[in-house]
Design a protein around this motif. Structure first.
Motif: not given
Length: 300
Positions: A200-215
């Motif tokens: 959960e800790e690692q996933l939070h790092k990944l999913f809380s950063q900038e992201h692109l909505v592709i579609y």
């Protein structure tokens, strides 16, 4: 999305294929020129089919429209169930929602639980391909850096795909993206409490950063019918340095048979519309896609 674009090339092909997935049901044939609802077709005679697994009334499925205690609020949030479409308002005819992309040759819900839109979320996790020294690898022909994404092999059809899934009632899309990636690509459901916390800790790092909505929107899917269809939100989370994903071990779980990092290129054969989503990611990240730079593939 107006119904008129239903006949556009590539926009409505998988939704007309037979037999219907998981069955021997043959759709009524719908020629390209008669996909759009704006084309009058008095002899249109679609087959009616809703899978037994849906009619059994699992918690993820609606009752039949004919049931007296069922009065869905289409085109709006209906309690915890999101019945709004990402593509705007859809028509209701004889109490049933009408597929905004056009005719499919089949009425009812097939394998889909909801009348109208069935919402999914597709997390596209990417990193740069690197050599043993940690340097980015460029493609010898295009000269662009090679991007990789996490792909799963689906148990149901054996095709490689983005590790996505259905949005649970009341669940935020961002939560679905993280949950599905954890369940399918990291086997989170089988982990101990301590392992889950670390994950959960690692996933939070990944999913809380900038992201692109592709579609966001309607998906041409073999499960679609005239009254029920798939919609998705595909979102790219990019691990620029690769350090976050280095701390996570890929392990197939839930609906996934296998999981691995896959090099992104136009040679990919993926489930549903997933190749188109991956192509958009490559374009947005200015990564390698095709060896043939002279021609651009058009159309989603």
């Amino acid at each position: 999305m107006s119904s008129s674009n239903g006949a556009k090339e590539n926009s409505h092909n998988k939704a007309r294929t037979s037999p219907y997935p998981g069955s021997k049901v043959q759709r009524s044939q719908v020629p390209n020129e008669k996909v759009g609802w704006f084309v009058e077709w008095q002899d249109y005679n679609p087959v009616e089919y809703t899978a037994a697994s849906v009619l059994a009334g699992p918690r993820w499925a609606d009752p039949q429209i004919s049931e007296s205690n069922f009065s869905p609020k289409f085109n709006e949030k209906d309690g915890h169930v999101e019945r709004k479409s990402q593509n705007g308002l859809y028509e209701i005819e004889n109490g049933r929602p009408r597929n905004p992309a056009g005719r499919t040759g089949l009425v009812g819900r097939g394998l889909l639980g909801r009348w109208g839109p069935n919402h999914a979320a597709d997390p596209i996790i990417t990193r740069w391909k690197r050599d043993g020294s940690g340097n980015k690898i460029t493609h010898p022909v295009s000269g662009k850096n090679i991007l990789q994404f996490v792909a799963i092999k689906r148990k149901d059809c054996g095709e490689w795909a983005i590790p996505g899934g259905m949005v649970d009632p009341g669940e935020k899309i961002s939560a679905t993206l993280k949950r599905e990636f954890g369940e399918e690509a990291l086997n989170s459901l089988q982990k101990s409490s301590a392992e889950k916390r670390e994950l959960e800790e690692q996933l939070h790092k990944l999913f809380s950063q900038e992201h692109l909505v592709i579609y966001k929107g309607y998906v041409d899917d073999p499960r679609n019918t005239d009254n029920a269809w798939m919609e998705t939100e595909a979102v790219n989370y990019h691990d620029e340095t690769g350090e976050i994903m280095d701390n996570l071990t890929l392990e197939a779980g839930d609906d996934a048979g296998r999981v691995k990092w896959v090099d992104i290129s136009d040679q990919l054969q993926l489930y549903g519309s997933h190749s188109q989503f991956i192509k958009l990611v490559a374009e947005k990240r200015d990564a390698h896609w095709s060896e043939d730079s002279g021609t651009e593939c058009r159309g989603l």
